[in-house]
Write a protein that holds these residues in place. Structure first.
Motif, PDB file in Angstrom:
ATOM      1  N   MET A  76     -64.358  -8.784 -44.277  1.00  0.00           N
ATOM      2  CA  MET A  76     -63.276  -9.323 -43.472  1.00  0.00           C
ATOM      3  C   MET A  76     -62.568 -10.440 -44.239  1.00  0.00           C
ATOM      4  N   ARG A  77     -61.261 -10.384 -44.203  1.00  0.00           N
ATOM      5  CA  ARG A  77     -60.453 -11.376 -44.901  1.00  0.00           C
ATOM      6  C   ARG A  77     -60.413 -12.681 -44.108  1.00  0.00           C
ATOM      7  N   ARG A  78     -60.541 -13.783 -44.796  1.00  0.00           N
ATOM      8  CA  ARG A  78     -60.502 -15.061 -44.079  1.00  0.00           C
ATOM      9  C   ARG A  78     -59.067 -15.569 -43.977  1.00  0.00           C
ATOM     10  N   SER A  79     -58.844 -16.381 -42.980  1.00  0.00           N
ATOM     11  CA  SER A  79     -57.518 -16.950 -42.767  1.00  0.00           C
ATOM     12  C   SER A  79     -57.277 -18.089 -43.758  1.00  0.00           C
ATOM     13  N   PHE A  80     -56.012 -18.493 -43.840  1.00  0.00           N
ATOM     14  CA  PHE A  80     -55.682 -19.628 -44.709  1.00  0.00           C
ATOM     15  C   PHE A  80     -56.422 -20.880 -44.244  1.00  0.00           C
ATOM     16  N   TYR A  81     -56.492 -21.076 -42.941  1.00  0.00           N
ATOM     17  CA  TYR A  81     -57.196 -22.249 -42.402  1.00  0.00           C
ATOM     18  C   TYR A  81     -58.659 -22.258 -42.849  1.00  0.00           C
ATOM     19  N   GLN A  82     -59.314 -21.124 -42.786  1.00  0.00           N
ATOM     20  CA  GLN A  82     -60.717 -21.051 -43.219  1.00  0.00           C
ATOM     21  C   GLN A  82     -60.837 -21.416 -44.694  1.00  0.00           C
ATOM     22  N   PHE A  83     -59.902 -20.927 -45.506  1.00  0.00           N
ATOM     23  CA  PHE A  83     -59.900 -21.308 -46.919  1.00  0.00           C
ATOM     24  C   PHE A  83     -59.645 -22.807 -47.068  1.00  0.00           C
ATOM     25  N   LEU A  84     -58.645 -23.309 -46.346  1.00  0.00           N
ATOM     26  CA  LEU A  84     -58.280 -24.718 -46.452  1.00  0.00           C
ATOM     27  C   LEU A  84     -59.453 -25.633 -46.118  1.00  0.00           C
ATOM     28  N   MET A  85     -60.285 -25.215 -45.168  1.00  0.00           N
ATOM     29  CA  MET A  85     -61.428 -26.040 -44.791  1.00  0.00           C
ATOM     30  C   MET A  85     -62.438 -26.185 -45.933  1.00  0.00           C
ATOM     31  N   THR A  86     -62.417 -25.282 -46.894  1.00  0.00           N
ATOM     32  CA  THR A  86     -63.306 -25.424 -48.058  1.00  0.00           C
ATOM     33  C   THR A  86     -62.842 -26.549 -48.970  1.00  0.00           C
ATOM     34  N   LYS A 101     -54.842 -21.313 -36.806  1.00  0.00           N
ATOM     35  CA  LYS A 101     -56.121 -21.109 -37.487  1.00  0.00           C
ATOM     36  C   LYS A 101     -56.395 -19.674 -37.918  1.00  0.00           C
ATOM     37  N   GLN A 102     -55.749 -18.697 -37.322  1.00  0.00           N
ATOM     38  CA  GLN A 102     -56.006 -17.297 -37.683  1.00  0.00           C
ATOM     39  C   GLN A 102     -54.931 -16.721 -38.601  1.00  0.00           C
ATOM     40  N   GLU A 103     -53.942 -17.523 -38.936  1.00  0.00           N
ATOM     41  CA  GLU A 103     -52.786 -17.015 -39.684  1.00  0.00           C
ATOM     42  C   GLU A 103     -53.081 -16.840 -41.177  1.00  0.00           C
ATOM     43  N   GLU A 104     -52.509 -15.788 -41.749  1.00  0.00           N
ATOM     44  CA  GLU A 104     -52.621 -15.507 -43.183  1.00  0.00           C
ATOM     45  C   GLU A 104     -51.259 -15.480 -43.869  1.00  0.00           C
ATOM     46  N   ASP A 105     -50.191 -15.305 -43.079  1.00  0.00           N
ATOM     47  CA  ASP A 105     -48.853 -15.096 -43.605  1.00  0.00           C
ATOM     48  C   ASP A 105     -48.209 -16.396 -44.090  1.00  0.00           C
ATOM     49  N   TYR A 106     -47.708 -16.362 -45.323  1.00  0.00           N
ATOM     50  CA  TYR A 106     -47.089 -17.541 -45.936  1.00  0.00           C
ATOM     51  C   TYR A 106     -45.913 -18.056 -45.117  1.00  0.00           C
ATOM     52  N   GLU A 107     -45.004 -17.162 -44.743  1.00  0.00           N
ATOM     53  CA  GLU A 107     -43.788 -17.577 -44.032  1.00  0.00           C
ATOM     54  C   GLU A 107     -44.108 -18.239 -42.696  1.00  0.00           C
ATOM     55  N   LYS A 108     -45.026 -17.667 -41.944  1.00  0.00           N
ATOM     56  CA  LYS A 108     -45.386 -18.239 -40.641  1.00  0.00           C
ATOM     57  C   LYS A 108     -46.060 -19.600 -40.802  1.00  0.00           C
ATOM     58  N   LEU A 109     -46.939 -19.712 -41.787  1.00  0.00           N
ATOM     59  CA  LEU A 109     -47.600 -20.988 -42.039  1.00  0.00           C
ATOM     60  C   LEU A 109     -46.599 -22.038 -42.508  1.00  0.00           C
ATOM     61  N   SER A 110     -45.729 -21.641 -43.411  1.00  0.00           N
ATOM     62  CA  SER A 110     -44.720 -22.551 -43.941  1.00  0.00           C
ATOM     63  C   SER A 110     -43.815 -23.075 -42.822  1.00  0.00           C
ATOM     64  N   GLU A 111     -43.378 -22.185 -41.955  1.00  0.00           N
ATOM     65  CA  GLU A 111     -42.526 -22.596 -40.842  1.00  0.00           C
ATOM     66  C   GLU A 111     -43.257 -23.576 -39.921  1.00  0.00           C
ATOM     67  N   TYR A 112     -44.517 -23.277 -39.601  1.00  0.00           N
ATOM     68  CA  TYR A 112     -45.289 -24.181 -38.754  1.00  0.00           C
ATOM     69  C   TYR A 112     -45.380 -25.569 -39.393  1.00  0.00           C
ATOM     70  N   LEU A 113     -45.725 -25.600 -40.680  1.00  0.00           N
ATOM     71  CA  LEU A 113     -45.903 -26.883 -41.355  1.00  0.00           C
ATOM     72  C   LEU A 113     -44.600 -27.666 -41.453  1.00  0.00           C
ATOM     73  N   GLU A 114     -43.489 -26.975 -41.740  1.00  0.00           N
ATOM     74  CA  GLU A 114     -42.211 -27.662 -41.838  1.00  0.00           C
ATOM     75  C   GLU A 114     -41.806 -28.294 -40.507  1.00  0.00           C
ATOM     76  N   LEU A 115     -42.146 -27.647 -39.414  1.00  0.00           N
ATOM     77  CA  LEU A 115     -41.742 -28.134 -38.096  1.00  0.00           C
ATOM     78  C   LEU A 115     -42.736 -29.082 -37.439  1.00  0.00           C
ATOM     79  N   ASN A 116     -44.019 -28.995 -37.832  1.00  0.00           N
ATOM     80  CA  ASN A 116     -45.053 -29.702 -37.073  1.00  0.00           C
ATOM     81  C   ASN A 116     -45.996 -30.605 -37.864  1.00  0.00           C
ATOM     82  N   ALA A 117     -45.951 -30.552 -39.169  1.00  0.00           N
ATOM     83  CA  ALA A 117     -46.966 -31.273 -39.943  1.00  0.00           C
ATOM     84  C   ALA A 117     -46.388 -32.503 -40.629  1.00  0.00           C
ATOM     85  N   GLY A 118     -46.154 -33.530 -39.850  1.00  0.00           N
ATOM     86  CA  GLY A 118     -45.698 -34.796 -40.413  1.00  0.00           C
ATOM     87  C   GLY A 118     -46.698 -35.397 -41.375  1.00  0.00           C
TER      88      GLY A 118
END
Length: 74
Positions: free
Chosen positions: A1-11, A36-53
């Motif tokens: 099973m492929r891990r999400s970006f969040y799971q990788f980031l936690m390492t 936490k379950q997202e793998e897609d670059y575009e979706k993650l990038s959009e979330y971070l641009e809008l929400n990750a001060g």
């Protein structure tokens, strides 16, 4: 099973580090809304641009995501 970006980031977490990727991981850990379950670059990038001060530069995400994709290929 492929891990999400969040799971990788936690390492990359390290509360004692001042490295940008570690600080990103530490802050993402505290972000209750992080996709936490997202793998897609575009979706993650959009979330971070809008929400990750807490992310001072998107290049930190870009570098972490490139490492994530590299580990996925192995």
């Amino acid at each position: 099973m492929r891990r999400s970006f969040y799971q990788f980031l936690m390492t990359l977490r390290n509360p004692e580090s001042v490295e940008p990727e570690a600080e990103f991981a530490n802050n993402a850990f505290r972000d209750q809304s992080f996709p936490k379950q997202e793998e897609d670059y575009e979706k993650l990038s959009e979330y971070l641009e809008l929400n990750a001060g807490y992310l001072p530069a998107m290049t930190i995400f870009d570098e972490a995501y490139a490492k994530y994709k590299d580990t996925d290929r192995k």
